[in-house]
Enzyme design. Structure first.
Site, PDB file in Angstrom:
ATOM      1  N   CYS A  95       0.811  -1.222   0.000  1.00 37.70           N
ATOM      2  CA  CYS A  95       0.000   0.000   0.000  1.00 37.70           C
ATOM      3  C   CYS A  95       0.844   1.272   0.000  1.00 37.70           C
ATOM      4  CB  CYS A  95      -0.915   0.010   1.219  1.00 37.70           C
ATOM      5  SG  CYS A  95      -1.969  -1.424   1.310  1.00 37.70           S
ATOM      6  N   HIS A 137      -3.806   6.781   3.459  1.00 38.41           N
ATOM      7  CA  HIS A 137      -4.165   5.505   2.824  1.00 38.41           C
ATOM      8  C   HIS A 137      -5.568   5.123   3.285  1.00 38.41           C
ATOM      9  CE1 HIS A 137      -4.173   1.547   1.312  1.00 38.41           C
ATOM     10  NE2 HIS A 137      -3.869   0.939   2.443  1.00 38.41           N
ATOM     11  N   ASN A 180     -10.319  -0.522   0.312  1.00 40.69           N
ATOM     12  CA  ASN A 180      -8.855  -0.391   0.322  1.00 40.69           C
ATOM     13  C   ASN A 180      -8.335  -0.830  -1.047  1.00 40.69           C
ATOM     14  OD1 ASN A 180      -6.104  -0.718   0.606  1.00 40.69           O
ATOM     15  ND2 ASN A 180      -6.218  -1.841   2.553  1.00 40.69           N
TER      16      ASN A 180
HETATM   17  N1  ACO Z   1     -18.070  -9.882   9.048  1.00 46.29           N
HETATM   18  C1  ACO Z   1     -18.472 -10.236  10.288  1.00 46.29           C
HETATM   19  N2  ACO Z   1     -17.604 -10.558  11.284  1.00 46.29           N
HETATM   20  C2  ACO Z   1     -16.300 -10.505  10.999  1.00 46.29           C
HETATM   21  C3  ACO Z   1     -15.813 -10.153   9.724  1.00 46.29           C
HETATM   22  C4  ACO Z   1     -16.760  -9.838   8.740  1.00 46.29           C
HETATM   23  N3  ACO Z   1     -16.396  -9.476   7.489  1.00 46.29           N
HETATM   24  N4  ACO Z   1     -14.469 -10.201   9.756  1.00 46.29           N
HETATM   25  C5  ACO Z   1     -14.115 -10.566  11.000  1.00 46.29           C
HETATM   26  N5  ACO Z   1     -15.219 -10.767  11.753  1.00 46.29           N
HETATM   27  C6  ACO Z   1     -15.304 -11.172  13.152  1.00 46.29           C
HETATM   28  C7  ACO Z   1     -14.091 -11.931  13.610  1.00 46.29           C
HETATM   29  O1  ACO Z   1     -14.198 -13.306  13.291  1.00 46.29           O
HETATM   30  C8  ACO Z   1     -14.134 -11.685  15.097  1.00 46.29           C
HETATM   31  O2  ACO Z   1     -15.083 -12.556  15.654  1.00 46.29           O
HETATM   32  P1  ACO Z   1     -14.812 -13.233  17.098  1.00 46.29           P
HETATM   33  O3  ACO Z   1     -14.688 -12.075  18.049  1.00 46.29           O
HETATM   34  O4  ACO Z   1     -15.997 -14.076  17.281  1.00 46.29           O
HETATM   35  O5  ACO Z   1     -13.521 -13.978  16.941  1.00 46.29           O
HETATM   36  C9  ACO Z   1     -14.699 -10.275  15.212  1.00 46.29           C
HETATM   37  O6  ACO Z   1     -15.331 -10.001  13.947  1.00 46.29           O
HETATM   38  C10 ACO Z   1     -13.640  -9.227  15.454  1.00 46.29           C
HETATM   39  O7  ACO Z   1     -12.553  -9.447  14.559  1.00 46.29           O
HETATM   40  P2  ACO Z   1     -11.288  -8.533  14.518  1.00 46.29           P
HETATM   41  O8  ACO Z   1     -10.379  -8.986  13.437  1.00 46.29           O
HETATM   42  O9  ACO Z   1     -10.736  -8.378  15.907  1.00 46.29           O
HETATM   43  O10 ACO Z   1     -11.982  -7.164  14.098  1.00 46.29           O
HETATM   44  P3  ACO Z   1     -11.358  -5.740  14.000  1.00 46.29           P
HETATM   45  O11 ACO Z   1     -12.201  -4.806  14.741  1.00 46.29           O
HETATM   46  O12 ACO Z   1      -9.895  -5.722  14.258  1.00 46.29           O
HETATM   47  O13 ACO Z   1     -11.584  -5.397  12.461  1.00 46.29           O
HETATM   48  C11 ACO Z   1     -10.339  -5.320  10.423  1.00 46.29           C
HETATM   49  C12 ACO Z   1     -10.975  -6.209  11.491  1.00 46.29           C
HETATM   50  C13 ACO Z   1     -11.434  -4.495   9.775  1.00 46.29           C
HETATM   51  C14 ACO Z   1      -9.673  -6.215   9.405  1.00 46.29           C
HETATM   52  C15 ACO Z   1      -9.314  -4.370  11.095  1.00 46.29           C
HETATM   53  O14 ACO Z   1      -8.475  -5.106  11.928  1.00 46.29           O
HETATM   54  C16 ACO Z   1      -8.474  -3.640  10.101  1.00 46.29           C
HETATM   55  O15 ACO Z   1      -8.964  -2.822   9.348  1.00 46.29           O
HETATM   56  N6  ACO Z   1      -7.152  -3.873  10.126  1.00 46.29           N
HETATM   57  C17 ACO Z   1      -6.259  -3.217   9.217  1.00 46.29           C
HETATM   58  C18 ACO Z   1      -6.279  -3.904   7.909  1.00 46.29           C
HETATM   59  C19 ACO Z   1      -5.517  -3.095   6.917  1.00 46.29           C
HETATM   60  O16 ACO Z   1      -5.508  -1.895   6.963  1.00 46.29           O
HETATM   61  N7  ACO Z   1      -4.819  -3.708   6.010  1.00 46.29           N
HETATM   62  C20 ACO Z   1      -4.051  -2.864   5.128  1.00 46.29           C
HETATM   63  C21 ACO Z   1      -3.164  -3.537   4.352  1.00 46.29           C
HETATM   64  S1  ACO Z   1      -3.945  -4.301   3.012  1.00 46.29           S
HETATM   65  C22 ACO Z   1      -2.839  -4.337   1.783  1.00 46.29           C
HETATM   66  O17 ACO Z   1      -1.709  -4.060   1.932  1.00 46.29           O
HETATM   67  C23 ACO Z   1      -3.323  -4.760   0.413  1.00 46.29           C
END
Ligand code: ACO
Length: 330
Positions: free
Chosen positions: A117, A257, A287
């Site tokens: 990214c 980003h 993203n």
């Molecule tokens: N729908 C419903 N529930 C979901 C989903 C979904 N799409 N995805 C995850 N969950 C659930 C998980 O299983 C978890 O359930 P559990 O508590 O029963 O285990 C719960 O939601 C919480 O999951 P987390 O991963 O802790 O959720 P978080 O609040 O951290 O959000 C997210 C996840 C959106 C991915 C966040 O961590 C994020 O944005 N991280 C940064 C990602 C990023 O910016 N990547 C950039 C690089 S990408 C690249 O380089 C191409």
């Protein structure tokens, strides 16, 4: 690190997104997720998806043409084409080479940057230095991604996040005091496993087993990347702004980003820059990795929100885990 007088800057922008819109509601029928979860956890409402027969170079070409038209530059006058992408058409030749041929930019050198990214900002810094050195005068820098092709559409934790797009800028020498003022590029390889495509390279070449195990798709430790993102965006912005010899209150527009609205919110609070100065379009595109900053920049320029003399902060994080933040004076 670098001079604050680099006379290289962006003279025009362009972008392209594929017409096909994939909404959160459609995703509900593909994986166990909900529109409500995606909106509240990420801020994303819909994203664009490239056709099955389209590759990254097709998106890049459209964005390149838009930027060249806006600059009034003929492709034949380009010295250099650089494309930041993690979704090249193929391992080699580089995607920039394919775009060079399609543009008939016969004088241009061409290469790709593969950082994730952050690649577009790495590209600006690299090309800015080449222009400042006098080696080249006119360059096209792109961020272009067909992330839908490396997304695991069975993994709800990642497939709701990504979209396809391309953004382009034309770079050239600019008036002293304008253009790139400073940047902060960096990497912390200790967390490299948090974001990767495990198979298909020389470490784990493609085989029936790697395909069966779905190892050619992007894998991500979301919470780990989230923490890194907020920390690195904040710290690198402080470094870049100090290196530019200005203060946070001088920043007119921030183009972060576009990964997660909560990351942008947290960075805005820590940087103490008014929230309305942060550009946000991830609700419409998700993203788009290296394409996210040039796409948002192009939209912001076309909306007339950037004026000559404005200080622009570009801030990105991604695979590596890497960061890249830059201050420009428009
Ligand atoms: N729908 C419903 N529930 C979901 C989903 C979904 N799409 N995805 C995850 N969950 C659930 C998980 O299983 C978890 O359930 P559990 O508590 O029963 O285990 C719960 O939601 C919480 O999951 P987390 O991963 O802790 O959720 P978080 O609040 O951290 O959000 C997210 C996840 C959106 C991915 C966040 O961590 C994020 O944005 N991280 C940064 C990602 C990023 O910016 N990547 C950039 C690089 S990408 C690249 O380089 C191409």
């Amino acid at each position: 690190m670098i001079s604050n007088l680099l006379p290289a800057g962006i003279i025009a922008t362009g972008s392209y997104v594929p017409p096909r819109v994939l909404t959160n509601l459609e995703l509900e029928s593909m994986v166990d997720t909900s529109d409500e979860w995606i909106r509240t956890r990420t801020g994303i409402i819909e994203r664009r998806i490239a056709d099955s027969d389209a590759a990254t170079s097709d998106l890049a070409l459209a964005a390149a043409r838009a930027a060249l038209e806006s600059a009034g530059v003929d492709a034949a006058d380009l010295d250099l084409i650089v494309i930041a992408t993690v979704t090249p058409d193929m391992f080699f030749p580089c995607t920039a080479s394919i775009v060079q041929q399609a543009l008939a930019a016969s004088r241009a050198a061409a290469f790709d940057i593969l950082v994730g990214c952050t690649g577009f900002v790495y590209g600006l810094a690299t090309v800015g230095s080449l222009i400042a050195s006098g080696a080249y005068r006119c360059a096209l820098v792109l961020g272009a991604e067909a992330l839908s092709k490396i997304t695991d559409w069975q993994d709800r934790g990642s497939c709701v996040l990504f979209g396809d797009a391309a953004g382009a800028v034309v770079m050239a020498p600019v008036e002293q005091g304008h253009g790139i003022l400073s940047y902060s590029l960096g990497n912390d390889g200790s967390d490299a496993d948090a974001l990767k495509i495990p198979a298909g390279g020389s470490r784990m070449p493609a085989s029936e087993e790697t395909v069966a195990k779905r190892l050619h798709y992007l894998t991500m430790n979301g919470p780990e990347v989230f923490k890194f993102a907020v920390r690195s965006m904040t710290e690198s912005a402080e470094v870049a702004v100090a290196r530019a010899g200005i203060s946070m209150k001088d920043i007119d527009v921030v183009i972060p980003h576009q990964a997660n609205l909560r990351i942008i919110d947290a960075a805005a609070r820590r940087l103490n820059i008014p929230y309305e100065r942060f550009i946000r379009n991830l609700d419409r595109y998700g993203n788009t990795s290296a394409a996210s900053i040039p796409l948002a920049l192009d939209e912001t320029v076309r909306e007339g929100r950037i004026h000559s003399g404005d200080h622009i902060l570009l801030s990105s994080f991604g695979a590596g885990l890497s960061w890249a933040t830059m201050v420009l004076r428009w």
